[in-house]
Design a protein around this motif. Structure first.
Motif, mmCIF file in Angstrom:
data_model
loop_
_atom_site.group_PDB
_atom_site.id
_atom_site.type_symbol
_atom_site.label_atom_id
_atom_site.label_comp_id
_atom_site.label_asym_id
_atom_site.label_seq_id
_atom_site.Cartn_x
_atom_site.Cartn_y
_atom_site.Cartn_z
ATOM 1 N N PRO A 47 0.797 -1.237 0.000
ATOM 2 C CA PRO A 47 0.000 0.000 0.000
ATOM 3 C C PRO A 47 0.829 1.286 0.000
ATOM 4 C CG PRO A 47 -0.267 -1.235 2.050
ATOM 5 C CD PRO A 47 0.448 -2.130 1.104
ATOM 6 N N THR A 48 1.918 1.291 0.786
ATOM 7 C CA THR A 48 2.731 2.507 0.841
ATOM 8 C C THR A 48 3.353 2.776 -0.524
ATOM 9 O OG1 THR A 48 3.248 1.858 3.107
ATOM 10 C CG2 THR A 48 4.546 3.657 2.173
ATOM 11 N N HIS A 98 4.076 6.790 7.290
ATOM 12 C CA HIS A 98 2.677 6.578 7.607
ATOM 13 C C HIS A 98 2.450 6.421 9.101
ATOM 14 C CE1 HIS A 98 3.770 2.461 8.180
ATOM 15 N NE2 HIS A 98 3.334 1.953 7.072
ATOM 16 N N SER A 167 4.774 -1.678 11.868
ATOM 17 C CA SER A 167 4.078 -1.381 10.610
ATOM 18 C C SER A 167 2.580 -1.245 10.877
ATOM 19 C CB SER A 167 4.323 -2.517 9.611
ATOM 20 O OG SER A 167 3.737 -3.731 10.087
ATOM 21 N N VAL A 168 1.897 -0.661 9.916
ATOM 22 C CA VAL A 168 0.437 -0.488 10.078
ATOM 23 C C VAL A 168 -0.245 -1.838 10.238
ATOM 24 C CG1 VAL A 168 -1.649 0.104 8.780
ATOM 25 C CG2 VAL A 168 0.247 1.724 8.880
ATOM 26 N N SER A 169 0.172 -2.789 9.431
ATOM 27 C CA SER A 169 -0.465 -4.118 9.492
ATOM 28 C C SER A 169 -0.189 -4.779 10.830
ATOM 29 C CB SER A 169 0.055 -4.995 8.345
ATOM 30 O OG SER A 169 1.463 -4.863 8.241
ATOM 31 N N GLY A 191 6.861 -6.212 3.665
ATOM 32 C CA GLY A 191 5.790 -5.305 3.265
ATOM 33 C C GLY A 191 4.529 -6.134 3.079
ATOM 34 N N THR A 192 3.381 -5.470 3.002
ATOM 35 C CA THR A 192 2.176 -6.290 2.829
ATOM 36 C C THR A 192 1.922 -6.600 1.358
ATOM 37 O OG1 THR A 192 0.825 -4.279 3.061
ATOM 38 C CG2 THR A 192 1.019 -5.704 4.990
ATOM 39 N N GLN A 210 -4.125 -2.390 4.942
ATOM 40 C CA GLN A 210 -4.717 -1.166 4.401
ATOM 41 C C GLN A 210 -5.540 -1.491 3.162
ATOM 42 O OE1 GLN A 210 -1.865 2.341 4.663
ATOM 43 N NE2 GLN A 210 -0.497 0.619 5.070
HETATM 44 C C1 MLT Z 1 2.428 -1.567 6.668
HETATM 45 O O1 MLT Z 1 2.725 -0.721 7.489
HETATM 46 O O2 MLT Z 1 1.838 -2.630 6.908
HETATM 47 C C2 MLT Z 1 2.828 -1.208 5.314
HETATM 48 O O3 MLT Z 1 1.965 -0.245 4.840
HETATM 49 C C3 MLT Z 1 2.892 -2.350 4.438
HETATM 50 C C4 MLT Z 1 3.309 -1.930 3.094
HETATM 51 O O4 MLT Z 1 3.070 -0.786 2.682
HETATM 52 O O5 MLT Z 1 3.888 -2.790 2.433
#
Ligand code: MLT
Length: 327
Positions: A47-48, A98, A167-169, A191-192, A210
């Motif tokens: 997502p980022t 983020h 991370s956000v996830s 990363g996701t 996200q």
């Molecule tokens: C996250 O913080 O989970 C990231 O956004 C994952 C990503 O962007 O790959």
């Protein structure tokens, strides 16, 4: 060094300082005169990365210089963010951070090598990103109520994918797990983007991610979505219930992505970057792509550097209160 050479060195230093102060406004006025590096703290395809590429492609047109995305991974995005904090404050190295890198990481990393407020200049907010609870297509629970029952009963067996501590996830699912009182197996990725590949392949059980990363897979039927953790359903996924509708109102989570520059980046450069980002967010094609992916495009008043500074401050306070007790 004799007194003559000491005084000569003093004069040179004074002249250099005066000269650099004199050329700084000219540098800012001509900025940018070469390509810009945009650090993305996670693997490509997540997502980022997706949000950064959509917005910077338009910003490059406005600024008249290419913006090169550099994916720097590790430690939930904090490796890249620490590196960005040490970059030259000349406007040629930026980062798309983020809610994780510039807020939740503060309570999670006692020795974090940067501070989001002390080591960065806020440039502007790019997108709000609602969080969804996602699972592999053949995961047993058929809805969120079943998911809660199943995860509580099998916490030592189920696993949750994420993009690294902070991370956000990761922090979104930490919040979910603290509400459910469980600590399942944690499976980190860079990363996701890669995490989503594993979810589609059925190699991991579920993920809090996200929305921009999930819409294409949900629409393709390759994963399932139990709920979106916002008060309202998202227009890009009208059939996905909110967590409140699905019986878990306590789980509310929305992330955000924003551009930051190293501390001390001259204000005229920040202003140029902010204007270019705002122009991108008003572009019809950029808006279409971001909205199709479920993003929440900030109103003009929320796009200023000052608004981002306030958001970062509030989010650090919020996630410190949420994550400290969760340990
Ligand atoms: C996250 O913080 O989970 C990231 O956004 C994952 C990503 O962007 O790959």
């Amino acid at each position: 060094m004799n007194s003559y050479s000491r005084s000569l060195a003093g004069v040179c230093l004074a002249l250099t300082t005066l000269l650099s102060a004199a050329v700084a406004p000219a540098r800012a006025q001509d900025y940018p005169t070469r390509s810009i590096t945009m650090i993305v703290p996670f693997a490509a395809g997540g997502p980022t990365d997706v949000i950064a590429r959509i917005v910077t492609a338009h910003m490059a047109q406005t600024l008249g210089q290419s913006i090169i995305i550099e994916n720097v991974v590790g430690a939930g995005g904090t490796t890249a963010t620490a590196r960005a904090s040490r970059a030259a404050n000349d406007g040629y190295t930026l980062i798309t951070g983020h809610m994780g890198t510039h807020a939740a990481s503060v309570p999670l990393y006692p020795n974090l090598a940067y501070h989001p407020e002390k080591n960065f200049e806020p440039v502007g907010l790019l997108a709000g990103t609602p969080i969804l609870i996602l699972a592999r297509k053949d995961f047993a629970p058929k809805d969120l109520k079943d998911f809660v029952t199943y995860v509580k009963a099998n916490a030592e067996k189920v696993n949750a994918a994420h993009a690294g501590i902070g991370s956000v996830s990761n922090v979104s699912c930490q919040l979910l797990h603290s509400i459910l009182g469980v600590q399942p197996i944690s499976v980190p990725f860079n990363g996701t983007g890669p995490a989503m590949n594993a979810l589609v392949a059925g190699q991991v059980d579920y993920m809090c991610d996200q929305i921009v990363n999930a819409v294409p897979q949900i629409n393709a039927g390759t994963i399932k979505a139990y709920a979106v953790a916002t008060p309202q359903r998202n227009p890009s996924l009208p059939n996905v219930p909110t967590t409140a509708e699905a019986g878990l109102p306590a789980f509310q989570a929305q992330a955000w992505n924003a551009i930051f520059a190293p501390k001390g980046t001259p204000a005229p450069i920040i202003a140029k970057l902010n204007a270019a980002a705002a122009k991108a967010l008003d572009d019809e094609n950029v808006r279409k792509r971001l909205l199709e992916l479920g993003s929440v495009i900030p109103q003009p008043a929320d796009r200023t550097p000052e608004a981002l500074a306030t958001l970062v401050k509030n989010e650090i306070t919020k996630w410190t209160a949420v994550l400290k007790p969760a340990g």
